[in-house]
Design a protein around this motif. Structure first.
Motif, PDB file in Angstrom:
ATOM      1  N   GLU A 156      69.004 146.568  21.768  1.00 37.62           N
ATOM      2  CA  GLU A 156      70.405 146.161  21.647  1.00 37.62           C
ATOM      3  C   GLU A 156      71.282 147.380  21.430  1.00 37.62           C
ATOM      4  O   GLU A 156      71.010 148.212  20.568  1.00 37.62           O
ATOM      5  N   ASN A 157      72.334 147.478  22.229  1.00 44.07           N
ATOM      6  CA  ASN A 157      73.252 148.618  22.197  1.00 44.07           C
ATOM      7  C   ASN A 157      72.535 149.947  22.393  1.00 44.07           C
ATOM      8  O   ASN A 157      72.979 150.975  21.904  1.00 44.07           O
ATOM      9  N   GLY A 158      71.419 149.911  23.111  1.00 42.02           N
ATOM     10  CA  GLY A 158      70.672 151.146  23.369  1.00 42.02           C
ATOM     11  C   GLY A 158      71.440 152.102  24.264  1.00 42.02           C
ATOM     12  O   GLY A 158      71.196 153.303  24.270  1.00 42.02           O
ATOM     13  N   GLY A 159      72.387 151.561  25.044  1.00 43.62           N
ATOM     14  CA  GLY A 159      73.221 152.396  25.892  1.00 43.62           C
ATOM     15  C   GLY A 159      72.389 153.184  26.889  1.00 43.62           C
ATOM     16  O   GLY A 159      71.430 152.682  27.464  1.00 43.62           O
ATOM     17  N   LYS A 160      72.747 154.471  27.058  1.00 44.21           N
ATOM     18  CA  LYS A 160      72.076 155.301  28.061  1.00 44.21           C
ATOM     19  C   LYS A 160      70.814 155.957  27.526  1.00 44.21           C
ATOM     20  O   LYS A 160      70.096 156.621  28.269  1.00 44.21           O
ATOM     21  N   THR A 161      70.543 155.808  26.225  1.00 43.20           N
ATOM     22  CA  THR A 161      69.349 156.438  25.649  1.00 43.20           C
ATOM     23  C   THR A 161      68.540 155.420  24.834  1.00 43.20           C
ATOM     24  O   THR A 161      68.351 155.589  23.629  1.00 43.20           O
ATOM     25  N   PRO A 162      68.071 154.355  25.488  1.00 41.94           N
ATOM     26  CA  PRO A 162      67.338 153.326  24.747  1.00 41.94           C
ATOM     27  C   PRO A 162      65.942 153.805  24.354  1.00 41.94           C
ATOM     28  O   PRO A 162      65.386 154.703  24.986  1.00 41.94           O
ATOM     29  N   SER A 163      65.396 153.203  23.319  1.00 45.00           N
ATOM     30  CA  SER A 163      63.997 153.451  22.965  1.00 45.00           C
ATOM     31  C   SER A 163      63.377 152.122  22.563  1.00 45.00           C
ATOM     32  O   SER A 163      64.071 151.194  22.153  1.00 45.00           O
ATOM     33  N   TRP A 164      62.066 152.043  22.713  1.00 39.41           N
ATOM     34  CA  TRP A 164      61.342 150.799  22.405  1.00 39.41           C
ATOM     35  C   TRP A 164      60.066 151.169  21.684  1.00 39.41           C
ATOM     36  O   TRP A 164      59.633 152.306  21.710  1.00 39.41           O
ATOM     37  N   ASN A 165      59.455 150.173  21.065  1.00 38.52           N
ATOM     38  CA  ASN A 165      58.114 150.372  20.533  1.00 38.52           C
ATOM     39  C   ASN A 165      57.355 149.070  20.709  1.00 38.52           C
ATOM     40  O   ASN A 165      56.974 148.433  19.746  1.00 38.52           O
ATOM     41  N   ASN A 166      57.199 148.677  21.979  1.00 37.40           N
ATOM     42  CA  ASN A 166      56.496 147.441  22.314  1.00 37.40           C
ATOM     43  C   ASN A 166      55.266 147.788  23.143  1.00 37.40           C
ATOM     44  O   ASN A 166      55.377 147.936  24.351  1.00 37.40           O
ATOM     45  N   PRO A 167      54.099 147.930  22.529  1.00 35.88           N
ATOM     46  CA  PRO A 167      52.902 148.156  23.346  1.00 35.88           C
ATOM     47  C   PRO A 167      52.639 146.935  24.235  1.00 35.88           C
ATOM     48  O   PRO A 167      52.705 145.796  23.758  1.00 35.88           O
ATOM     49  N   LEU A 168      52.392 147.162  25.509  1.00 33.42           N
ATOM     50  CA  LEU A 168      52.113 146.086  26.462  1.00 33.42           C
ATOM     51  C   LEU A 168      50.629 146.175  26.834  1.00 33.42           C
ATOM     52  O   LEU A 168      50.156 147.227  27.253  1.00 33.42           O
ATOM     53  N   ASN A 169      49.909 145.072  26.669  1.00 32.93           N
ATOM     54  CA  ASN A 169      48.459 145.068  26.907  1.00 32.93           C
ATOM     55  C   ASN A 169      48.128 144.523  28.289  1.00 32.93           C
ATOM     56  O   ASN A 169      48.533 143.408  28.622  1.00 32.93           O
ATOM     57  N   PHE A 170      47.386 145.323  29.051  1.00 31.13           N
ATOM     58  CA  PHE A 170      46.975 144.919  30.393  1.00 31.13           C
ATOM     59  C   PHE A 170      45.452 145.000  30.503  1.00 31.13           C
ATOM     60  O   PHE A 170      44.815 145.783  29.802  1.00 31.13           O
ATOM     61  N   ASN A 171      44.894 144.204  31.420  1.00 33.41           N
ATOM     62  CA  ASN A 171      43.506 144.387  31.824  1.00 33.41           C
ATOM     63  C   ASN A 171      43.516 145.298  33.035  1.00 33.41           C
ATOM     64  O   ASN A 171      44.068 144.947  34.076  1.00 33.41           O
ATOM     65  N   TRP A 172      42.938 146.486  32.890  1.00 35.70           N
ATOM     66  CA  TRP A 172      42.959 147.474  33.973  1.00 35.70           C
ATOM     67  C   TRP A 172      41.756 147.254  34.872  1.00 35.70           C
ATOM     68  O   TRP A 172      40.622 147.182  34.406  1.00 35.70           O
ATOM     69  N   LYS A 173      42.030 147.102  36.165  1.00 38.60           N
ATOM     70  CA  LYS A 173      40.946 146.854  37.120  1.00 38.60           C
ATOM     71  C   LYS A 173      40.866 147.994  38.137  1.00 38.60           C
ATOM     72  O   LYS A 173      40.526 147.780  39.289  1.00 38.60           O
ATOM     73  N   GLY A 174      41.221 149.178  37.696  1.00 35.91           N
ATOM     74  CA  GLY A 174      41.110 150.336  38.580  1.00 35.91           C
ATOM     75  C   GLY A 174      42.376 150.673  39.341  1.00 35.91           C
ATOM     76  O   GLY A 174      42.382 151.547  40.202  1.00 35.91           O
ATOM     77  N   GLU A 175      43.494 149.998  39.034  1.00 27.22           N
ATOM     78  CA  GLU A 175      44.760 150.321  39.717  1.00 27.22           C
ATOM     79  C   GLU A 175      45.117 151.796  39.459  1.00 27.22           C
ATOM     80  O   GLU A 175      44.894 152.299  38.369  1.00 27.22           O
ATOM     81  N   ASN A 176      45.688 152.446  40.474  1.00 28.51           N
ATOM     82  CA  ASN A 176      46.032 153.863  40.283  1.00 28.51           C
ATOM     83  C   ASN A 176      47.506 154.080  39.962  1.00 28.51           C
ATOM     84  O   ASN A 176      47.951 155.199  39.796  1.00 28.51           O
ATOM     85  N   SER A 177      48.271 152.980  39.878  1.00 31.92           N
ATOM     86  CA  SER A 177      49.665 153.144  39.459  1.00 31.92           C
ATOM     87  C   SER A 177      50.193 151.814  38.939  1.00 31.92           C
ATOM     88  O   SER A 177      49.629 150.755  39.215  1.00 31.92           O
ATOM     89  N   ALA A 178      51.260 151.910  38.181  1.00 31.31           N
ATOM     90  CA  ALA A 178      51.963 150.724  37.690  1.00 31.31           C
ATOM     91  C   ALA A 178      53.440 150.921  38.009  1.00 31.31           C
ATOM     92  O   ALA A 178      53.953 152.044  37.974  1.00 31.31           O
TER      93      ALA A 178
END
Length: 135
Positions: free
Chosen positions: A53-75
């Motif tokens: 909220e109100n992060g403007g042009k320099t936002p920051s987050w601290n939300n780890p996102l959990n994925f199951n990695w199946k060998g993808e080479n990019s996200a």
């Protein structure tokens, strides 16, 4: 046939912060700063952070996102602006490059990703990612 090794790996992707370059005329007049959030897509799985909220042009987050990695080479990484009244607005996108299977390092790694919007420079975002072998 799926390879057993990559399928047994959890990938935690944490968008850290971004530097957004925006045209002035796109900014909502007088409504204060924008509330950016980040969407990360790995394979068919898309997850997003909470808006800053109100992060403007320099936002920051601290939300780890959990994925199951199946060998993808990019996200795919997309930066969006949360709008309460209208459709959320696209701010920019980039690619997180993931190491190939044999190069999995232990511990967190950070990558700065250039963002573009319609081929124009839209800024950059720092993303941390870490692989975990599932037990």
């Amino acid at each position: 046939a799926q390879h057993a090794e990559p399928a047994a790996t959890k990938l935690v992707i944490t968008p850290l912060n971004a530097n957004i370059l925006r045209e002035k005329e796109n900014l909502s007049e007088g409504i204060g700063k924008i509330d950016p959030y980040c969407v990360v897509t790995l394979g068919s799985d898309a997850q997003k952070t909470q808006p800053h909220e109100n992060g403007g042009k320099t936002p920051s987050w601290n939300n780890p996102l959990n994925f199951n990695w199946k060998g993808e080479n990019s996200a795919k990484v997309e930066l969006m602006e949360k709008n309460s009244l209208m459709k959320d607005e696209f701010l920019g996108e980039g690619q997180l490059t993931l190491p190939a299977g044999s190069n999995l390092k232990k511990g967190p790694q950070t990558q700065e990703i250039k963002l573009t919007n319609n081929k124009a420079d839209a800024g950059s975002i720092n993303i941390q990612f870490e692989f975990f072998q599932k037990q």
